[in-house]
Enzyme design. Structure first.
Site, mmCIF file in Angstrom:
data_model
loop_
_atom_site.group_PDB
_atom_site.id
_atom_site.type_symbol
_atom_site.label_atom_id
_atom_site.label_comp_id
_atom_site.label_asym_id
_atom_site.label_seq_id
_atom_site.Cartn_x
_atom_site.Cartn_y
_atom_site.Cartn_z
ATOM 1 N N GLY A 172 -15.620 -11.884 1.533
ATOM 2 C CA GLY A 172 -15.395 -11.443 2.905
ATOM 3 C C GLY A 172 -13.941 -11.098 3.142
ATOM 4 O O GLY A 172 -13.262 -10.504 2.304
ATOM 5 N N GLY A 173 -13.440 -11.509 4.317
ATOM 6 C CA GLY A 173 -12.062 -11.209 4.681
ATOM 7 C C GLY A 173 -11.046 -11.783 3.727
ATOM 8 O O GLY A 173 -9.936 -11.233 3.586
ATOM 9 N N GLY A 407 -0.792 22.545 -12.313
ATOM 10 C CA GLY A 407 -0.330 21.532 -11.374
ATOM 11 C C GLY A 407 -0.262 20.148 -11.985
ATOM 12 O O GLY A 407 0.545 19.309 -11.566
ATOM 13 N N ALA A 408 -1.104 19.891 -12.993
ATOM 14 C CA ALA A 408 -1.077 18.579 -13.649
ATOM 15 C C ALA A 408 0.236 18.373 -14.402
ATOM 16 O O ALA A 408 0.712 17.242 -14.537
ATOM 17 C CB ALA A 408 -2.263 18.442 -14.589
#
Length: 517
Positions: A172-173, A407-408
């Site tokens: 959970g949290g 771009g890589a």
């Protein structure tokens, strides 16, 4: 006058009771399963005799649901400071043997004290998580306690290193505190981390799953990417924390623990010449290159099982701590996909925060093409790498081993993205795209008219590669600073690092950049 025996005995009685935690039976049960108690984990973390505890006599203040009659030694968490390899470290260890290590008001305050002390003293924090979650009897007070911990995790981020060990349940949290830290180590057999368990998922969505699929160390290491290391057991988890700390500074104002020798050895390593295949399409294991570059082959790989098409981790070159980022041709040909971009970008940002120089090894054919990648946001995720490298002010050294396309190429820390030193091997291919793809666009008409289309395509691709993808073209335009033999790589990087240790670079004043999360 000596202290009253009555007072002395009372203190020892209370200390003994608190130190026993959940008692001998619960400790025995854990030992039978090959697990440590919370206090044994603390003892293993710190050098003998150096641990100073805070809050040994802490007591909860809940008066509902029969809690007023319940004794909870140390309120289920052990907190304090000690020394790891001669350096001070703050730590907490949740005690599942005491009311399941559940978090209440005092439990939270003790945890917050460990975090507050870490930032005040400028020392790392190690948190050992083993808790059943919020103490329901304390209601919203326990939720507030989690919030106070989360807030501090964020305040400490980029100030002191934060390491989390998941050695039991973390549900959970409670899972968000480790998620906010820098590194997570999770034990293989007895740890679980999840927001909603299998039963909750089934009841709400109808999906049938298992804890292994959603909350195990294997799932988090290889699928979700939430954790960085899998430990075989508690002792191994502590050992991994020790090794990780050996590469990290105590805080963001200090340098990492370099081991610089007065005389730098400049020696070629012929073995590097043999690692890269003649055929540019033949894969090789980049970890073998890293092993040749790192002092004594000592390389601590981070997130080994997640996005294995990129390799990240820590080592030393010439005694200087560095962070390695390397494309892995053995997996997806070393392409950058969404997960690889996230993995590398966060690591680059960590190294930058803690003054760790970056060594980037490039063999990237591009970003991974595909409908799924495009729809899931490869543009946004790939931009994280551009953002991380461009904003990094630590020394940045790039070695282009083979392919560096499009771009890589920029995303792997090119000269334009702020690299201080860019070296290429003679095998490097630097271009907008691969030769085959470029030929299909540039020579579409010639290929259509050719009798032997395959032969013509190969001929044109070889010509394109020799003229336009050569590292000498990039070197002529100063996008590559030098072309070196592979055998010279370690010495060239070591020399560059020595020359960059005094590097100072600033950015325009601002609160922070807006990384494309």
């Amino acid at each position: 006058m000596a202290i009253s025996k009555k007072l002395s005995d009372e203190l020892e009685k209370r200390r003994t009771h608190a130190l026993e935690g959940g008692g001998k039976k619960k400790a025995g049960d854990r030992h039978a399963k090959g697990r440590m108690t919370a206090r044994e984990r603390i003892d293993a973390l710190f050098s003998p005799g150096t641990f100073q505890e805070f809050g040994l006599h802490a007591k909860h203040r809940t008066r509902h649901f029969g809690m007023e009659k319940k004794d909870i030694p140390t309120d289920g968490i052990i907190v304090g400071t000690g020394f790891v390899d001669g350096r001070p470290v703050s730590a907490f260890s949740q005690d599942f043997g005491v009311v399941g290590g559940s978090l209440g008001e005092i439990h939270s305050r003790k945890m917050c004290h460990a975090l507050d002390h870490a930032v005040k003293a400028g020392i790392p924090i190690v948190g050992i998580n083993d808790s059943g979650g919020a103490r329901i009897q304390e209601g919203v007070g326990s939720l507030s306690g989690y919030g106070q911990v989360f807030y501090r995790n964020v305040q400490l981020s980029g100030v002191v290193p934060q390491i989390s060990i998941i050695a039991g349940p973390c549900a959970g949290g409670a899972a968000y505190s480790p998620a906010l830290t820098d590194f997570i180590i999770m034990t293989r057999e007895h740890a679980q981390m999840f927001i909603c368990g299998p039963e909750v998922i089934r009841s709400v969505t109808g999906q049938v799953t298992t804890m292994d699929e959603i909350g195990s160390a294997q799932a988090h290491a290889s699928v979700s990417g939430n954790i960085h290391f899998i430990a075989d057991n508690d002792a191994h988890a502590i050992a991994l924390a020790h090794r990780l700390l050996s590469f990290l500074p105590s805080n963001n104002m200090m340098d990492p623990p370099h081991r610089i020798e007065p005389d730098l050895s400049i020696v070629d390593d012929p073995a590097l010449d043999e690692l890269v295949p003649d055929n540019p399409k033949t894969p090789f294991d980049v970890r073998q290159v890293i092993a040749r570059l790192a002092d004594d082959g000592d390389f601590l790989e981070v997130q080994e099982l997640f996005a294995p098409n990129i390799v990240i981790g820590f080592g030393r070159i010439g005694g200087i701590v560095v962070g390695f980022v390397a494309n892995q041709p053995m997996v997806k040909a070393g392409t950058l996909d969404i997960d690889a971009s996230d993995k590398a970008a966060r690591f680059v940002r960590f190294c930058n925060v803690y003054n760790i120089p970056l060594v980037t090894l490039v063999d990237v054919p591009g970003f991974l093409p595909g409908v799924n990648e495009e729809r899931r946001g490869i543009i946004r995720h790939g931009a994280k790498m551009l953002f991380a490298y461009a904003s990094a002010t630590v020394p940045k050294i790039t070695v282009i081993m083979r392919k560096a396309y499009g771009g890589a190429f920029l995303a792997m820390c090119s000269e334009d993205m702020g690299a201080d030193r860019v070296m290429a091997w003679p095998t490097a291919e630097i271009a907008v795209m691969g030769a085959e793809g470029a030929v299909n666009i540039l020579y579409r008409k010639e290929l259509a008219e050719a009798e032997d289309k395959a032969g013509k395509a190969k001929e044109l691709a070889d010509e394109y590669r020799a003229e336009f993808a050569t590292p000498y073209l990039s070197a002529g335009e100063l996008m590559v600073h030098d072309i070196i033999q592979p055998r010279q790589t370690r010495s060239a990087i070591a020399l560059s690092l020595r020359g960059l240790m005094s590097k100072r670079e600033t950015r325009p004043p601002k609160k922070h950049g807006n990384i494309p999360l």
